[in-house]
Design a protein around this motif. Structure first.
Motif, PDB file in Angstrom:
ATOM      1  N   ARG A  20       0.858  -1.189   0.000  1.00 53.49           N
ATOM      2  CA  ARG A  20       0.000   0.000   0.000  1.00 53.49           C
ATOM      3  C   ARG A  20       0.889   1.231   0.000  1.00 53.49           C
ATOM      4  NH1 ARG A  20      -2.393   3.783   3.318  1.00 53.49           N
ATOM      5  NH2 ARG A  20      -4.508   4.337   2.710  1.00 53.49           N
ATOM      6  N   THR A  74      -3.205   0.340  -3.621  1.00 56.47           N
ATOM      7  CA  THR A  74      -2.903  -0.981  -3.072  1.00 56.47           C
ATOM      8  C   THR A  74      -2.693  -1.980  -4.204  1.00 56.47           C
ATOM      9  OG1 THR A  74      -5.234  -1.560  -2.912  1.00 56.47           O
ATOM     10  CG2 THR A  74      -4.227  -0.600  -0.959  1.00 56.47           C
ATOM     11  N   GLN A 125       2.363  -4.531   3.658  1.00 54.86           N
ATOM     12  CA  GLN A 125       1.413  -4.578   4.755  1.00 54.86           C
ATOM     13  C   GLN A 125       1.481  -5.921   5.464  1.00 54.86           C
ATOM     14  OE1 GLN A 125      -2.170  -3.629   2.411  1.00 54.86           O
ATOM     15  NE2 GLN A 125      -2.379  -1.887   3.791  1.00 54.86           N
ATOM     16  N   THR A 161      -0.482  -8.916   6.787  1.00 51.64           N
ATOM     17  CA  THR A 161      -1.780  -9.531   6.522  1.00 51.64           C
ATOM     18  C   THR A 161      -1.836 -10.912   7.142  1.00 51.64           C
ATOM     19  OG1 THR A 161      -0.990 -10.419   4.419  1.00 51.64           O
ATOM     20  CG2 THR A 161      -2.103  -8.292   4.339  1.00 51.64           C
TER      21      THR A 161
END
Length: 95
Positions: free
Chosen positions: A7, A14, A40, A42
């Motif tokens: 991102r 993104t 990111q 996740t």
């Protein structure tokens, strides 16, 4: 190869990228061109399949896993049946 989510902190763009673990992390945003493109954190997306692994295997606390789908589900039912009933409300003076 794992899929990483990126991102851009500047424009919010993104993108999911298929990369090797040894590949360098991307830093330049493909949308705005700034070097604020960050990887990111996740959750891993996987599902266990096959015989012998069930969602109820470890719900019984210290009960051993039986390897049968309904094996430890009985202990859940027994626990809920033995729970004490709520105490009746104390009788008080009513106006």
């Amino acid at each position: 190869m794992p899929i990483y989510a990126y991102r851009c902190e500047e424009c919010g763009f993104t993108k999911d990228v298929l990369q090797k673990i040894s590949d360098p992390q991307l830093t330049e945003c493909p949308s705005c061109g700034k070097s604020t493109f960050k990887k990111q954190l996740t959750a891993a997306g996987f599902q266990l399949k096959g015989t012998g692994w069930y969602v109820t295997d470890f719900r019984g606390g210290n009960a051993p896993a039986t390897g049968v789908a309904g094996g430890s589900a009985k202990s859940d039912t027994a626990k809920s049946d033995t729970s004490p009933a709520p105490a009746p409300a104390p009788a008080g003076d009513k106006p």
